[in-house]
Design a protein around this motif. Structure first.
Motif, PDB file in Angstrom:
ATOM      1  N   GLN A 147       0.821  -1.207   0.000  1.00 13.48           N
ATOM      2  CA  GLN A 147       0.000   0.000   0.000  1.00 13.48           C
ATOM      3  C   GLN A 147       0.863   1.267   0.000  1.00 13.48           C
ATOM      4  O   GLN A 147       0.541   2.251  -0.663  1.00 13.48           O
ATOM      5  N   VAL A 148       1.958   1.240   0.764  1.00 19.88           N
ATOM      6  CA  VAL A 148       2.870   2.383   0.798  1.00 19.88           C
ATOM      7  C   VAL A 148       3.451   2.640  -0.589  1.00 19.88           C
ATOM      8  O   VAL A 148       3.461   3.771  -1.079  1.00 19.88           O
ATOM      9  N   ILE A 149       3.946   1.594  -1.223  1.00 22.46           N
ATOM     10  CA  ILE A 149       4.554   1.744  -2.541  1.00 22.46           C
ATOM     11  C   ILE A 149       3.517   2.241  -3.555  1.00 22.46           C
ATOM     12  O   ILE A 149       3.784   3.157  -4.344  1.00 22.46           O
ATOM     13  N   ASP A 150       2.333   1.676  -3.517  1.00 23.35           N
ATOM     14  CA  ASP A 150       1.283   2.063  -4.463  1.00 23.35           C
ATOM     15  C   ASP A 150       0.862   3.513  -4.260  1.00 23.35           C
ATOM     16  O   ASP A 150       0.641   4.248  -5.236  1.00 23.35           O
ATOM     17  N   LYS A 151       0.758   3.940  -3.005  1.00 26.14           N
ATOM     18  CA  LYS A 151       0.319   5.315  -2.710  1.00 26.14           C
ATOM     19  C   LYS A 151       1.373   6.333  -3.164  1.00 26.14           C
ATOM     20  O   LYS A 151       1.050   7.373  -3.735  1.00 26.14           O
ATOM     21  N   LEU A 152       2.641   6.014  -2.924  1.00 28.39           N
ATOM     22  CA  LEU A 152       3.706   6.911  -3.378  1.00 28.39           C
ATOM     23  C   LEU A 152       3.752   6.969  -4.900  1.00 28.39           C
ATOM     24  O   LEU A 152       3.959   8.045  -5.480  1.00 28.39           O
ATOM     25  N   ARG A 153       3.541   5.835  -5.544  1.00 28.08           N
ATOM     26  CA  ARG A 153       3.559   5.811  -7.007  1.00 28.08           C
ATOM     27  C   ARG A 153       2.406   6.649  -7.569  1.00 28.08           C
ATOM     28  O   ARG A 153       2.571   7.367  -8.566  1.00 28.08           O
ATOM     29  N   SER A 160       4.814  10.504   6.514  1.00 31.13           N
ATOM     30  CA  SER A 160       4.116   9.359   7.108  1.00 31.13           C
ATOM     31  C   SER A 160       2.646   9.690   7.338  1.00 31.13           C
ATOM     32  O   SER A 160       1.780   8.833   7.174  1.00 31.13           O
ATOM     33  N   THR A 161       2.377  10.942   7.742  1.00 36.27           N
ATOM     34  CA  THR A 161       0.987  11.348   7.944  1.00 36.27           C
ATOM     35  C   THR A 161       0.214  11.243   6.640  1.00 36.27           C
ATOM     36  O   THR A 161      -0.910  10.724   6.603  1.00 36.27           O
ATOM     37  N   GLY A 162       0.823  11.723   5.559  1.00 33.33           N
ATOM     38  CA  GLY A 162       0.173  11.641   4.259  1.00 33.33           C
ATOM     39  C   GLY A 162      -0.039  10.216   3.794  1.00 33.33           C
ATOM     40  O   GLY A 162      -0.990   9.922   3.057  1.00 33.33           O
ATOM     41  N   LEU A 163       0.832   9.313   4.257  1.00 34.21           N
ATOM     42  CA  LEU A 163       0.707   7.904   3.881  1.00 34.21           C
ATOM     43  C   LEU A 163      -0.360   7.175   4.692  1.00 34.21           C
ATOM     44  O   LEU A 163      -0.768   6.082   4.335  1.00 34.21           O
ATOM     45  N   GLY A 164      -0.773   7.795   5.808  1.00 34.66           N
ATOM     46  CA  GLY A 164      -1.815   7.145   6.601  1.00 34.66           C
ATOM     47  C   GLY A 164      -1.577   7.163   8.090  1.00 34.66           C
ATOM     48  O   GLY A 164      -2.332   6.571   8.849  1.00 34.66           O
ATOM     49  N   GLY A 165      -0.527   7.844   8.528  1.00 35.33           N
ATOM     50  CA  GLY A 165      -0.289   7.968   9.966  1.00 35.33           C
ATOM     51  C   GLY A 165       0.969   7.279  10.414  1.00 35.33           C
ATOM     52  O   GLY A 165       1.274   6.181   9.966  1.00 35.33           O
ATOM     53  N   ALA A 166       1.698   7.940  11.340  1.00 33.79           N
ATOM     54  CA  ALA A 166       2.968   7.408  11.806  1.00 33.79           C
ATOM     55  C   ALA A 166       2.836   6.573  13.072  1.00 33.79           C
ATOM     56  O   ALA A 166       3.647   5.699  13.324  1.00 33.79           O
ATOM     57  N   GLY A 189      15.714   0.370   0.380  1.00 37.46           N
ATOM     58  CA  GLY A 189      16.086   1.175  -0.772  1.00 37.46           C
ATOM     59  C   GLY A 189      14.978   1.294  -1.803  1.00 37.46           C
ATOM     60  O   GLY A 189      15.213   1.785  -2.906  1.00 37.46           O
ATOM     61  N   ASP A 190      13.746   0.888  -1.462  1.00 38.31           N
ATOM     62  CA  ASP A 190      12.624   1.086  -2.383  1.00 38.31           C
ATOM     63  C   ASP A 190      12.100   2.508  -2.328  1.00 38.31           C
ATOM     64  O   ASP A 190      11.488   2.998  -3.277  1.00 38.31           O
ATOM     65  N   VAL A 191      12.319   3.198  -1.179  1.00 42.24           N
ATOM     66  CA  VAL A 191      11.970   4.608  -1.077  1.00 42.24           C
ATOM     67  C   VAL A 191      13.178   5.378  -0.562  1.00 42.24           C
ATOM     68  O   VAL A 191      14.111   4.800   0.004  1.00 42.24           O
ATOM     69  N   VAL A 192      13.158   6.675  -0.762  1.00 47.01           N
ATOM     70  CA  VAL A 192      14.181   7.573  -0.229  1.00 47.01           C
ATOM     71  C   VAL A 192      13.490   8.766   0.406  1.00 47.01           C
ATOM     72  O   VAL A 192      12.314   9.023   0.148  1.00 47.01           O
ATOM     73  N   VAL A 193      14.235   9.483   1.240  1.00 50.04           N
ATOM     74  CA  VAL A 193      13.750  10.741   1.806  1.00 50.04           C
ATOM     75  C   VAL A 193      14.208  11.865   0.894  1.00 50.04           C
ATOM     76  O   VAL A 193      15.406  12.054   0.685  1.00 50.04           O
ATOM     77  N   THR A 194      13.255  12.585   0.335  1.00 51.39           N
ATOM     78  CA  THR A 194      13.586  13.641  -0.627  1.00 51.39           C
ATOM     79  C   THR A 194      13.703  15.015   0.013  1.00 51.39           C
ATOM     80  O   THR A 194      14.337  15.901  -0.547  1.00 51.39           O
ATOM     81  N   GLU A 195      13.072  15.199   1.185  1.00 50.01           N
ATOM     82  CA  GLU A 195      13.170  16.482   1.885  1.00 50.01           C
ATOM     83  C   GLU A 195      12.636  16.290   3.298  1.00 50.01           C
ATOM     84  O   GLU A 195      12.190  15.206   3.672  1.00 50.01           O
ATOM     85  N   ARG A 196      12.700  17.372   4.073  1.00 53.83           N
ATOM     86  CA  ARG A 196      12.113  17.396   5.413  1.00 53.83           C
ATOM     87  C   ARG A 196      11.109  18.546   5.461  1.00 53.83           C
ATOM     88  O   ARG A 196      11.396  19.639   5.006  1.00 53.83           O
ATOM     89  N   ARG A 197       9.945  18.281   6.036  1.00 55.73           N
ATOM     90  CA  ARG A 197       8.945  19.330   6.258  1.00 55.73           C
ATOM     91  C   ARG A 197       8.640  19.367   7.742  1.00 55.73           C
ATOM     92  O   ARG A 197       8.069  18.431   8.281  1.00 55.73           O
ATOM     93  N   GLY A 198       9.048  20.470   8.401  1.00 51.59           N
ATOM     94  CA  GLY A 198       8.872  20.525   9.843  1.00 51.59           C
ATOM     95  C   GLY A 198       9.539  19.357  10.535  1.00 51.59           C
ATOM     96  O   GLY A 198       9.040  18.825  11.523  1.00 51.59           O
ATOM     97  N   TRP A 199      10.664  18.937  10.005  1.00 56.58           N
ATOM     98  CA  TRP A 199      11.491  17.822  10.464  1.00 56.58           C
ATOM     99  C   TRP A 199      10.838  16.470  10.188  1.00 56.58           C
ATOM    100  O   TRP A 199      11.356  15.427  10.571  1.00 56.58           O
ATOM    101  N   LYS A 200       9.709  16.435   9.510  1.00 53.64           N
ATOM    102  CA  LYS A 200       9.120  15.165   9.102  1.00 53.64           C
ATOM    103  C   LYS A 200       9.754  14.709   7.792  1.00 53.64           C
ATOM    104  O   LYS A 200       9.931  15.508   6.868  1.00 53.64           O
ATOM    105  N   ARG A 201      10.074  13.438   7.719  1.00 48.37           N
ATOM    106  CA  ARG A 201      10.604  12.893   6.483  1.00 48.37           C
ATOM    107  C   ARG A 201       9.537  12.910   5.391  1.00 48.37           C
ATOM    108  O   ARG A 201       8.376  12.581   5.628  1.00 48.37           O
ATOM    109  N   VAL A 202       9.982  13.267   4.189  1.00 42.59           N
ATOM    110  CA  VAL A 202       9.122  13.179   3.005  1.00 42.59           C
ATOM    111  C   VAL A 202       9.678  12.052   2.142  1.00 42.59           C
ATOM    112  O   VAL A 202      10.833  12.100   1.713  1.00 42.59           O
ATOM    113  N   TYR A 203       8.860  11.034   1.892  1.00 41.33           N
ATOM    114  CA  TYR A 203       9.294   9.823   1.199  1.00 41.33           C
ATOM    115  C   TYR A 203       8.871   9.858  -0.271  1.00 41.33           C
ATOM    116  O   TYR A 203       7.821  10.380  -0.617  1.00 41.33           O
TER     117      TYR A 203
END
Length: 415
Positions: A147-153, A160-166, A189-203
Motif C-alpha cells: 500500500q505504501v509503494i502504491d500510494k507513493l507511485r 508518514s501522515t500523508g501515507l496514513g499515519g505514523a 532502498g525502495d523509497v528515499v527521503v527527498t526532503e524534510r517538512r517541519g522535520w518530518k521525512r518526506v518519502y
C-alpha cells in the motif's frame, strides 16, 4: 531526541583479525601533533573555507553528516557546515541536503545525510536489511508495504501522515503498520527521503528520485566496502581500525576483508597505541612524514556540534585532542557536568573548552562555560560573537563561568 535506526546490521568493534594483524609494517611514522593536523585538514577545519562549494562541498568532503532532532543554536546538520564555512544560510544547507538528486538519507554512522553519489555503495547494507523479516521486533505486513509503494507511485512524495499515519497512539515508539512499512522500504532502498517538512521525512520512490545512472548500479558487497573504507579514510585523514569501522558502522570482518584493497597506507602514530592507516592524498598534502605543511592555512575558531564528524567518535576525540566529551542531553539535569548540549570550542587546531548554549529571544545565552586556560578567552569571545551573528542574536550573555576571574576580560571582548 536522536533518531533511532530500524535495526542496524553492524556489530560493535571487535578485536583485530588475523588479516588485520598481517598488514605490512608501517614505513611512515607520525607525531601526535602531525596526526592531529592531518585529521583537521581532512575534515575541512584547516585552510580557507570553500564557500563556492558551500554546504554541498562540505557534505561531499565528509561523506556523511549526522542528523539529530535536538536544536539549540540550530540543528546539528546545520552546525556542521557552519563550523567549516562560517555564516551559511539555512536555505543553502537545505538545498544541499534535500535538493532533489543531490543527497539522500540513510543509516551510516547513524541516521545521516549522504552524497547521492554514495547511493550504490550502500547496496551491501540494503541487502543486509532485506535478509531480515522484522522491524523493531515486529513482522512487516506485506499488504501495508504494498500500500505504501502504491500510494507513493500514485500521489508522489508524502510524509508518514500523508501515507496514513505514523503512530498507533501518542507514544513516540508506537509505530503504525504504515510507518513500519515505509521505514522498511527506506531500509530496503525502495523509497528515499527527498526532503524534510517541519522535520518530518518526506518519502518518494527511489526509482523516481535517485538518478537513473546511480539507481541501476548494483555493486557487490566487497566493491561497496572497499570504496566506503577508502572514503572514510579520506574523511578522517589518519585512523585506527576502530576509527574506520565507526565512520560508517562497519563490522570488523567487513573492514578486514577489504582494508588491504582500500589504498590506505599503514602508518605509526606516536602515542596512539594501535595500528593506523592514512589516506595517501592526506599524507602527500602534509609533506614528508606528515610534516608542517599539514598545519598551514587558517585554523577555524568555532563551536562544534557534539554530532560533528570531527568528534562524534568519543575514543578518537580523546586520543587526538585529549578531551573526554559526551552528550549530556539525556543525562538527568542534576548529573550533568558540562550542560545539556555542551559544544567543544575549537581554536588553533585544539579543543580548549566547552559552551552550553541557548537562545532566549535575540540573546545568545552561554549557560555554562569552561576553558582550559585564560589565554583562550579571546577565542571564546570570537566564537560566541560569530555564533550570535549567525543565529540572528544581537547580544551575548554568559551565565555560569567555571573560572569567574575570566569574566571581566570576556565581557570586555564581547562588548
Amino acid at each position: 531526541m536522536a533518531e533511532i535506526p530500524v535495526e542496524s546490521p553492524s556489530a560493535t568493534p571487535a578485536a583485530p583479525s588475523a588479516s588485520a594483524a598481517a598488514a605490512p609494517p608501517p614505513t611512515v611514522r607520525l607525531g601526535a601533533d602531525q596526526a592531529r593536523r592531518i585529521a583537521l585538514r581532512a575534515q575541512g577545519l584547516i585552510g580557507p573555507p570553500d564557500r563556492r562549494a558551500g554546504a554541498g562541498g562540505v557534505l561531499r568532503r565528509l561523506g556523511a553528516v549526522q542528523l539529530d532532532t535536538i536544536s539549540v543554536l540550530a540543528r546539528s546538520h546545520e552546525l556542521v557546515p557552519y563550523a567549516r564555512l562560517g555564516a551559511v544560510g539555512r536555505r543553502p544547507v537545505e538545498q544541499a541536503y534535500w535538493g532533489r538528486g543531490t543527497a539522500f538519507e540513510y543509516w551510516s554512522h547513524a541516521a545521516c545525510v549522504l552524497p547521492i553519489e554514495q547511493w550504490p555503495l550502500f547496496a551491501f547494507r540494503r541487502r543486509a536489511y532485506r535478509a531480515k523479516d522484522r522491524v523493531w521486533g515486529h513482522p512487516v505486513s506485506s499488504s501495508a508495504y504494498a500500500q505504501v509503494i502504491d500510494k507513493l507511485r500514485a500521489e508522489g512524495p508524502l510524509t508518514s501522515t500523508g501515507l496514513g499515519g505514523a503512530k498507533k497512539t501518542s507514544e513516540w515508539w508506537d509505530w503504525s503498520d504504515t510507518k513500519i512499512a515505509v521505514e522498511r522500504a527506506l531500509a530496503f532502498g525502495d523509497v528515499v527521503v527527498t526532503e524534510r517538512r517541519g522535520w518530518k521525512r518526506v518519502y518518494d520512490l527511489a526509482e523516481r528520485a535517485v538518478p537513473a545512472e546511480l539507481f541501476g548500479q548494483d555493486p557487490t558487497d566487497a566493491e561497496c566496502l572497499v570504496r566506503l573504507v577508502a572514503l572514510a579514510g579520506a574523511a578522517l585523514g589518519v585512523a585506527t581500525r576502530a576509527d574506520l569501522m565507526d565512520y560508517h558502522r562497519l563490522k570488523g570482518a567487513q573492514l578486514d576483508a577489504v582494508l588491504a584493497e582500500s589504498g590506505l597506507v599503514p602508518v605509526e602514530v606516536e602515542g596512539w597505541g594501535a595500528p593506523a592507516w592514512a589516506d595517501p592524498a592526506a599524507l602527500a598534502a602534509a609533506g614528508p612524514a606528515g610534516g608542517s605543511a599539514a598545519g598551514r592555512g587558517r585554523h577555524r575558531t568555532t563551536l562544534l556540534s557534539p554530532f560533528d564528524s570531527l568528534i562524534w567518535d568519543r575514543p578518537r576525540t580523546e586520543r587526538i585532542f585529549g578531551m573526554s566529551h559526551r552528550l549530556e542531553a539525556y543525562t538527568p539535569k542534576h548529573k550533568r557536568v558540562h550542560g545539556y548540549f555542551a559544544m567543544p570550542l575549537l581554536t588553533a587546531g585544539r579543543l580548549v573548552g566547552r559552551v552550553d548554549p541557548a537562545r532566549v529571544g535575540n540573546v545568545l545565552v552561554a549557560r555554562q562555560v569552561s576553558l582550559d586556560a585564560p589565554k583562550f578567552v579571546p577565542a571564546l569571545a570570537e566564537a560566541l560573537r560569530e555564533a550570535a551573528e549567525w543565529t540572528g542574536c544581537s547580544a551575548v550573555r554568559v551565565e555560569q563561568l567555571a573560572d569567574e576571574s575570566l569574566r571581566p576580560e570576556l565581557e570586555r571582548l564581547l562588548g
